[in-house]
Design a protein around this motif. Structure first.
Motif, PDB file in Angstrom:
ATOM      1  N   THR A 122       0.845  -1.197   0.000  1.00  0.00           N
ATOM      2  CA  THR A 122       0.000   0.000   0.000  1.00  0.00           C
ATOM      3  C   THR A 122       0.883   1.251   0.000  1.00  0.00           C
ATOM      4  N   ASP A 123       0.523   2.213  -0.833  1.00  0.00           N
ATOM      5  CA  ASP A 123       1.384   3.359  -1.141  1.00  0.00           C
ATOM      6  C   ASP A 123       0.599   4.662  -1.046  1.00  0.00           C
ATOM      7  N   TRP A 124       1.323   5.758  -1.019  1.00  0.00           N
ATOM      8  CA  TRP A 124       0.755   7.101  -0.905  1.00  0.00           C
ATOM      9  C   TRP A 124       1.005   7.890  -2.194  1.00  0.00           C
ATOM     10  N   GLU A 125       0.180   8.915  -2.457  1.00  0.00           N
ATOM     11  CA  GLU A 125       0.391   9.807  -3.598  1.00  0.00           C
ATOM     12  C   GLU A 125      -0.316  11.137  -3.340  1.00  0.00           C
ATOM     13  N   VAL A 126       0.425  12.176  -3.030  1.00  0.00           N
ATOM     14  CA  VAL A 126      -0.180  13.500  -2.908  1.00  0.00           C
ATOM     15  C   VAL A 126      -0.515  14.005  -4.313  1.00  0.00           C
ATOM     16  N   GLU A 127      -1.732  14.529  -4.493  1.00  0.00           N
ATOM     17  CA  GLU A 127      -2.159  14.955  -5.824  1.00  0.00           C
ATOM     18  C   GLU A 127      -3.039  16.200  -5.764  1.00  0.00           C
ATOM     19  N   LEU A 128      -3.026  16.928  -6.871  1.00  0.00           N
ATOM     20  CA  LEU A 128      -3.948  18.030  -7.098  1.00  0.00           C
ATOM     21  C   LEU A 128      -5.221  17.466  -7.711  1.00  0.00           C
ATOM     22  N   GLY A 129      -6.365  17.758  -7.088  1.00  0.00           N
ATOM     23  CA  GLY A 129      -7.640  17.326  -7.630  1.00  0.00           C
ATOM     24  C   GLY A 129      -8.375  18.479  -8.291  1.00  0.00           C
ATOM     25  N   ILE A 130      -8.970  18.205  -9.444  1.00  0.00           N
ATOM     26  CA  ILE A 130      -9.803  19.182 -10.156  1.00  0.00           C
ATOM     27  C   ILE A 130     -11.262  18.809  -9.950  1.00  0.00           C
ATOM     28  N   VAL A 131     -12.100  19.779  -9.638  1.00  0.00           N
ATOM     29  CA  VAL A 131     -13.546  19.556  -9.544  1.00  0.00           C
ATOM     30  C   VAL A 131     -14.215  20.272 -10.712  1.00  0.00           C
ATOM     31  N   ILE A 132     -15.004  19.531 -11.463  1.00  0.00           N
ATOM     32  CA  ILE A 132     -15.685  20.074 -12.632  1.00  0.00           C
ATOM     33  C   ILE A 132     -16.931  20.857 -12.201  1.00  0.00           C
ATOM     34  N   GLY A 133     -17.182  21.990 -12.855  1.00  0.00           N
ATOM     35  CA  GLY A 133     -18.303  22.825 -12.471  1.00  0.00           C
ATOM     36  C   GLY A 133     -19.444  22.885 -13.465  1.00  0.00           C
ATOM     37  N   THR A 134     -19.214  22.395 -14.675  1.00  0.00           N
ATOM     38  CA  THR A 134     -20.210  22.506 -15.739  1.00  0.00           C
ATOM     39  C   THR A 134     -20.205  21.232 -16.571  1.00  0.00           C
ATOM     40  N   ARG A 135     -21.376  20.751 -16.952  1.00  0.00           N
ATOM     41  CA  ARG A 135     -21.441  19.579 -17.824  1.00  0.00           C
ATOM     42  C   ARG A 135     -20.690  19.889 -19.116  1.00  0.00           C
ATOM     43  N   THR A 136     -19.746  19.036 -19.457  1.00  0.00           N
ATOM     44  CA  THR A 136     -18.752  19.406 -20.457  1.00  0.00           C
ATOM     45  C   THR A 136     -18.438  18.251 -21.397  1.00  0.00           C
ATOM     46  N   SER A 137     -18.355  18.550 -22.685  1.00  0.00           N
ATOM     47  CA  SER A 137     -17.835  17.591 -23.662  1.00  0.00           C
ATOM     48  C   SER A 137     -17.293  18.353 -24.860  1.00  0.00           C
ATOM     49  N   TYR A 138     -16.329  17.763 -25.518  1.00  0.00           N
ATOM     50  CA  TYR A 138     -15.756  18.282 -26.768  1.00  0.00           C
ATOM     51  C   TYR A 138     -15.318  19.738 -26.678  1.00  0.00           C
ATOM     52  N   LEU A 139     -14.567  20.065 -25.644  1.00  0.00           N
ATOM     53  CA  LEU A 139     -13.989  21.403 -25.586  1.00  0.00           C
ATOM     54  C   LEU A 139     -13.093  21.636 -26.793  1.00  0.00           C
ATOM     55  N   ASP A 140     -13.078  22.856 -27.299  1.00  0.00           N
ATOM     56  CA  ASP A 140     -12.299  23.158 -28.490  1.00  0.00           C
ATOM     57  C   ASP A 140     -10.805  23.254 -28.220  1.00  0.00           C
ATOM     58  N   SER A 141     -10.439  23.681 -27.012  1.00  0.00           N
ATOM     59  CA  SER A 141      -9.021  23.885 -26.710  1.00  0.00           C
ATOM     60  C   SER A 141      -8.797  23.826 -25.211  1.00  0.00           C
ATOM     61  N   PRO A 142      -7.540  23.612 -24.773  1.00  0.00           N
ATOM     62  CA  PRO A 142      -7.244  23.677 -23.334  1.00  0.00           C
ATOM     63  C   PRO A 142      -7.641  25.010 -22.704  1.00  0.00           C
ATOM     64  N   ALA A 143      -7.536  26.097 -23.447  1.00  0.00           N
ATOM     65  CA  ALA A 143      -7.902  27.406 -22.890  1.00  0.00           C
ATOM     66  C   ALA A 143      -9.363  27.438 -22.473  1.00  0.00           C
ATOM     67  N   ASP A 144     -10.207  26.681 -23.167  1.00  0.00           N
ATOM     68  CA  ASP A 144     -11.630  26.665 -22.835  1.00  0.00           C
ATOM     69  C   ASP A 144     -11.914  25.926 -21.530  1.00  0.00           C
ATOM     70  N   ALA A 145     -10.958  25.130 -21.073  1.00  0.00           N
ATOM     71  CA  ALA A 145     -11.187  24.315 -19.874  1.00  0.00           C
ATOM     72  C   ALA A 145     -11.304  25.154 -18.618  1.00  0.00           C
ATOM     73  N   ALA A 146     -10.654  26.298 -18.588  1.00  0.00           N
ATOM     74  CA  ALA A 146     -10.677  27.125 -17.374  1.00  0.00           C
ATOM     75  C   ALA A 146     -12.101  27.470 -16.953  1.00  0.00           C
ATOM     76  N   ALA A 147     -12.987  27.673 -17.910  1.00  0.00           N
ATOM     77  CA  ALA A 147     -14.345  28.106 -17.609  1.00  0.00           C
ATOM     78  C   ALA A 147     -15.214  27.003 -17.029  1.00  0.00           C
ATOM     79  N   VAL A 148     -14.773  25.742 -17.121  1.00  0.00           N
ATOM     80  CA  VAL A 148     -15.600  24.633 -16.632  1.00  0.00           C
ATOM     81  C   VAL A 148     -15.047  24.014 -15.352  1.00  0.00           C
ATOM     82  N   ILE A 149     -14.018  24.607 -14.779  1.00  0.00           N
ATOM     83  CA  ILE A 149     -13.417  24.097 -13.543  1.00  0.00           C
ATOM     84  C   ILE A 149     -13.997  24.864 -12.355  1.00  0.00           C
ATOM     85  N   ALA A 150     -14.618  24.134 -11.419  1.00  0.00           N
ATOM     86  CA  ALA A 150     -15.195  24.766 -10.225  1.00  0.00           C
ATOM     87  C   ALA A 150     -14.131  25.101  -9.205  1.00  0.00           C
TER      88      ALA A 150
END
Length: 283
Positions: A122-150
């Motif tokens: 059994t092992d450990w892993e510190v991580e950054l978690g992202i929580v999604i804020g908007t129902r999302t599919s087929y984003l056009d670019s990584p830049a568009d992702a900022a608007a859907v992250i809560a």
């Protein structure tokens, strides 16, 4: 944040290290419905008014739960730090490596982590978690992702390496035991983090520093991850994405170091707080 006994947590907004505002009358829970209906924006005004009126409560030793309710899914990205890939002897992936954890692995930041039956590594892993804020599919670019992250949370992506690597190479087997996803203590909204690509990360076991890293060494940053995943699935409000870990995991040491009952993990990420979990044995 969510405050209270397991299964009976109430939504709250942290004021400082000692106090919070109860928002259970404004939000049933920090869940898919809340995030998907613009709940975060609706809280800002009432919370400011309550703080100004002194309507705050002390934590006073209350249990802190995971800052989100059980999500629709927990998605995870493997080998996403170049220095962690190097310690495992594996190449940096050309695309994000995706696996899942069972949503019922989610527990609070100070809850016990239980070693499953038959586990040996059994092992450990510190991580950054992202929580999604908007129902999302087929984003056009990584830049568009900022608007859907809560927002973002501190996560410990606990893993059982024998199950993960020696039982058919199915990562989800080694990631989905009960208690294997402590998260919190709080969710920080994106405006509270000047640069999510420059956050220090650390984890100690029994007071000994084991992991030290930074989101600077991510192969795929949070925006690239959300954009990529949106090409293959619909992301739902409240979904949690664990984004990978820096070097220093137990299997990366020589010889490897595995968790055992009685061990204590303490971990943190800049602006996302500090968590502490004690390891207990199987049921």
């Amino acid at each position: 944040m969510r405050v209270g006994a397991a299964g009976a947590e109430k939504p709250a907004v942290r004021v400082d290290e000692t106090s919070y505002v109860d928002v259970s009358d404004l939000a049933g829970d920090f869940d898919e419905k809340f995030f998907g209906s613009g709940g975060l924006a609706r809280l800002a005004g009432p919370v400011a008014e309550r703080i100004a009126a002194g309507e705050v409560r002390p934590f006073a030793g209350q249990r802190i739960g995971a800052p989100i309710a059980r999500p629709h899914q927990i998605l995870c990205i493997g080998l996403n730090f170049s220095d962690h890939a190097a310690e495992t002897g594996q190449s940096v992936p050309a695309e994000p490596i995706l696996f899942t954890k069972s949503p019922n692995t989610l527990v609070g930041p100070y809850d016990d982590v239980r070693i499953p039956r038959g586990a040996t590594k059994t092992d450990w892993e510190v991580e950054l978690g992202i929580v999604i804020g908007t129902r999302t599919s087929y984003l056009d670019s990584p830049a568009d992702a900022a608007a859907v992250i809560a927002g973002y949370v501190l996560v410990n992506d606990v893993s059982e390496r024998a199950f993960q690597m020696e039982r058919g190479g199915q990562w989800s087997k080694g990631k989905s035991a009960e208690t294997f996803n402590p998260a919190g203590p709080w969710l920080a909204t994106p405006d509270e983090i000047p640069d999510v690509r420059d956050l220090g990360m650390w984890l100690d076991v029994n007071g000994v520093r084991r992991q030290t890293g930074s989101t600077k060494t991510m192969v795929f940053d949070p925006y690239a991850i959300v954009h990529h995943l949106s090409q293959f699935m619909v992301l739902e409000p409240g979904d949690l994405i664990n984004t990978g870990t820096p070097p220093g995991v137990g299997m990366g040491h020589r010889p490897p170091i595995w968790l055992k009952p009685g061990d204590v993990m303490e971990l943190g990420i800049d602006r996302l707080g500090v968590a502490r979990q004690q390891v207990v044995g199987p049921r």
